[in-house]
Design an enzyme around this catalytic site. Structure first.
Site, mmCIF file in Angstrom:
data_model
loop_
_atom_site.group_PDB
_atom_site.id
_atom_site.type_symbol
_atom_site.label_atom_id
_atom_site.label_comp_id
_atom_site.label_asym_id
_atom_site.label_seq_id
_atom_site.Cartn_x
_atom_site.Cartn_y
_atom_site.Cartn_z
ATOM 1 N N HIS A 1 0.989 -1.532 -0.195
ATOM 2 C CA HIS A 1 -0.569 -0.058 0.074
ATOM 3 C C HIS A 1 0.600 0.884 0.396
ATOM 4 O O HIS A 1 0.107 2.134 -0.334
ATOM 5 C CB HIS A 1 -1.017 -0.026 1.539
ATOM 6 C CG HIS A 1 0.208 0.265 2.940
ATOM 7 N ND1 HIS A 1 0.662 -0.547 3.209
ATOM 8 C CD2 HIS A 1 -0.505 1.194 3.408
ATOM 9 C CE1 HIS A 1 1.342 0.056 4.556
ATOM 10 N NE2 HIS A 1 0.757 1.335 4.160
HETATM 11 C C1 UD1 Z 1 -1.559 5.825 5.405
HETATM 12 C C2 UD1 Z 1 -0.577 6.246 6.503
HETATM 13 C C3 UD1 Z 1 0.476 4.886 6.563
HETATM 14 C C4 UD1 Z 1 -0.043 3.806 6.956
HETATM 15 C C5 UD1 Z 1 -1.804 3.527 6.420
HETATM 16 C C6 UD1 Z 1 -2.237 2.294 6.976
HETATM 17 C C7 UD1 Z 1 -0.266 8.627 6.020
HETATM 18 C C8 UD1 Z 1 1.186 9.883 5.274
HETATM 19 N N1 UD1 Z 1 -0.071 7.292 5.369
HETATM 20 O O1 UD1 Z 1 -1.742 5.702 4.385
HETATM 21 O O2 UD1 Z 1 1.895 5.126 6.958
HETATM 22 O O3 UD1 Z 1 0.971 3.254 6.947
HETATM 23 O O4 UD1 Z 1 -2.222 4.587 6.355
HETATM 24 O O5 UD1 Z 1 -3.333 2.040 5.794
HETATM 25 O O6 UD1 Z 1 -0.398 8.615 6.894
HETATM 26 N N2 UD1 Z 1 -8.530 5.530 1.105
HETATM 27 C C9 UD1 Z 1 -9.689 4.562 0.658
HETATM 28 N N3 UD1 Z 1 -10.756 4.152 2.237
HETATM 29 C C10 UD1 Z 1 -10.025 4.876 3.175
HETATM 30 C C11 UD1 Z 1 -9.142 5.300 3.184
HETATM 31 C C12 UD1 Z 1 -8.213 5.814 2.001
HETATM 32 O O7 UD1 Z 1 -10.231 4.293 -0.159
HETATM 33 O O8 UD1 Z 1 -10.916 4.552 4.231
HETATM 34 C C13 UD1 Z 1 -7.645 5.583 -0.146
HETATM 35 C C14 UD1 Z 1 -8.340 6.773 -0.866
HETATM 36 O O9 UD1 Z 1 -7.945 7.339 -2.182
HETATM 37 C C15 UD1 Z 1 -7.181 7.845 -0.438
HETATM 38 C C16 UD1 Z 1 -6.246 6.836 -0.923
HETATM 39 O O10 UD1 Z 1 -6.555 5.391 -0.207
HETATM 40 O O11 UD1 Z 1 -6.330 8.718 -1.833
HETATM 41 C C17 UD1 Z 1 -4.712 6.904 0.315
HETATM 42 O O12 UD1 Z 1 -5.535 6.932 1.583
HETATM 43 P P1 UD1 Z 1 -4.260 8.235 2.664
HETATM 44 O O13 UD1 Z 1 -4.557 7.684 4.709
HETATM 45 O O14 UD1 Z 1 -3.840 9.141 2.122
HETATM 46 O O15 UD1 Z 1 -2.198 6.940 3.191
HETATM 47 P P2 UD1 Z 1 -2.670 6.019 3.218
HETATM 48 O O16 UD1 Z 1 -2.246 5.243 1.807
HETATM 49 O O17 UD1 Z 1 -3.459 4.633 3.266
#
Ligand code: UD1
Length: 353
Positions: A204
């Site tokens: 991820h």
């Molecule tokens: C975040 C953390 C990472 C951690 C991970 C655990 C930061 C910079 N990164 O990464 O350190 O290891 O969480 O999972 O804070 N999305 C969804 N549903 C959700 C959440 C996210 O669809 O409930 C999708 C969206 O397209 C979003 C993307 O995932 O833009 C990234 O989500 P984000 O929370 O920004 O970062 P993670 O990759 O989850």
């Protein structure tokens, strides 16, 4: 004593569980603030339900966005929450945007901040998590380090006086879940996998998902492993694969949605290997003595590599080879503590006033 925890992403809910338990056992007032960074039920609600965490007292509902927008939305929401609750300690966890925003909002209001999982370093300035760790550690009043290696990093940055080594709360929750909540037979039936005959994979991190060439190489390598690989697909991975017209399923690779925590622990404990870029899963694999292959150029959890249970691999033939290597010699090393880290955290917060 009143503690206010700020959480927002999946690994933080896991770390919150033993802290919430310890607060309840000691009668400590505990306010839980969910930033809303993760909002999919499988990344959020199931953790509260399965791990018996009380519902959040506050939900900021910030959702997804660029780093600045997401971090800024949390900052903007926290002022009123902190002014209303005036905790003795604001407790932030790990290295996400929710961690940094929680710490910064508290510092601005002159509230004391403790950082759980302080002192981890990858020394890779391209990772968003690395900025979050360094900035949070330097803002915080109390640095709760999981290991001696983490203490050494903090010491090198002039932060030794604020540091206490408490162990790793993820081991607390892993032991409890493994002993009380996992029905391995049911998990294997549900996954349709033979015990000891498959690998569990998660990918991820931005450095793997957001570079199309690298993502293609990772997926191709997973598809060519010589035994079944079960890929638990984070929404970010699915989104990037769709954008790039990449089919995840194929060859030895089968995808499914992320698992609830007890099922994940069951799946990893029965697997022949784990292939991941997650920090938590590297430790969980080690604790469950399942060999781990980490698709990154460095790791914060160097103990798992030094003890022979984790290897860093590039996508391609090295990944395929690592995924089939035999388990190393058994060890009873416990670099992440004895499963009582949450008690040590509350002791440290008490001692800090
Ligand atoms: C975040 C953390 C990472 C951690 C991970 C655990 C930061 C910079 N990164 O990464 O350190 O290891 O969480 O999972 O804070 N999305 C969804 N549903 C959700 C959440 C996210 O669809 O409930 C999708 C969206 O397209 C979003 C993307 O995932 O833009 C990234 O989500 P984000 O929370 O920004 O970062 P993670 O990759 O989850």
């Amino acid at each position: 004593m009143k503690i206010l925890s700020v959480v927002g992403a999946r690994p933080q809910f896991v770390k919150l569980a033993p802290i919430a338990d310890a607060c309840r056992d000691r009668g400590v007032e505990h306010v839980i603030v969910h930033t809303g960074q993760h909002y999919d039920p499988m990344l959020s609600d199931v953790f509260f339900r399965d791990l018996g965490i009380p519902d959040p007292d506050v939900h900021l509902g910030v959702g997804s966005g660029g780093h600045g927008a997401q971090t800024g939305a949390i900052l903007a929401g926290m002022d009123e929450v902190l002014a209303r609750h005036r905790p003795d300690w604001v407790l932030v966890y790990g290295d996400t945007n929710s961690t940094l925003a929680g710490a910064l909002s508290a510092v601005k209001l002159q509230l004391r901040v403790a950082h759980l999982e302080a002192g981890l370093r990858s020394f890779n300035r391209r990772m968003p998590e690395e900025h979050n760790r360094v900035l949070t550690d330097h803002a915080a009043d109390l640095l709760l380090a999981p290991t001696e290696v983490a203490r050494d990093h903090l010491s090198d940055e002039g932060l030794a006086e604020r540091t206490v080594v408490v162990g790793d709360v993820m081991i607390d929750v892993l032991h409890r879940v493994r002993d009380e909540l996992v029905d391995t037979d049911a998990v294997l039936r549900e996954l349709g996998m033979p015990p000891g005959g498959y690998s569990v994979a998660t990918i991820h991190r931005a450095e793997n998902t957001d570079d199309p060439q690298r993502l293609r190489a990772v997926v191709a390598a997973l598809q060519q492993v010589d035994h079944p690989v079960l890929l638990l697909a984070h929404p970010r991975l699915r989104a990037r694969a769709t954008e790039q017209g990449l089919d995840l399923d194929g060859g030895s690779l089968t995808t499914r949605d992320p698992l609830p925590y007890p099922a994940l622990v069951g799946a990893v404990s029965e697997a022949r290997g784990v292939i991941t870029d997650s920090g938590g899963l590297q430790k969980e694999s080690f604790a469950l003595r399942t060999p781990c292959s980490t698709v990154r150029t460095e790791t914060e959890w160097v103990e798992t590599v030094e003890l022979g249970w984790n290897v860093l691999v590039e996508p391609g033939p090295p990944l395929r080879a690592a995924a089939t290597r035999p388990a190393p010699a058994p060890t009873d090393a416990a670099p992440y503590g004895d499963g009582h880290a949450a008690d040590a955290v509350l002791d440290a917060l008490h001692a800090g006033g």
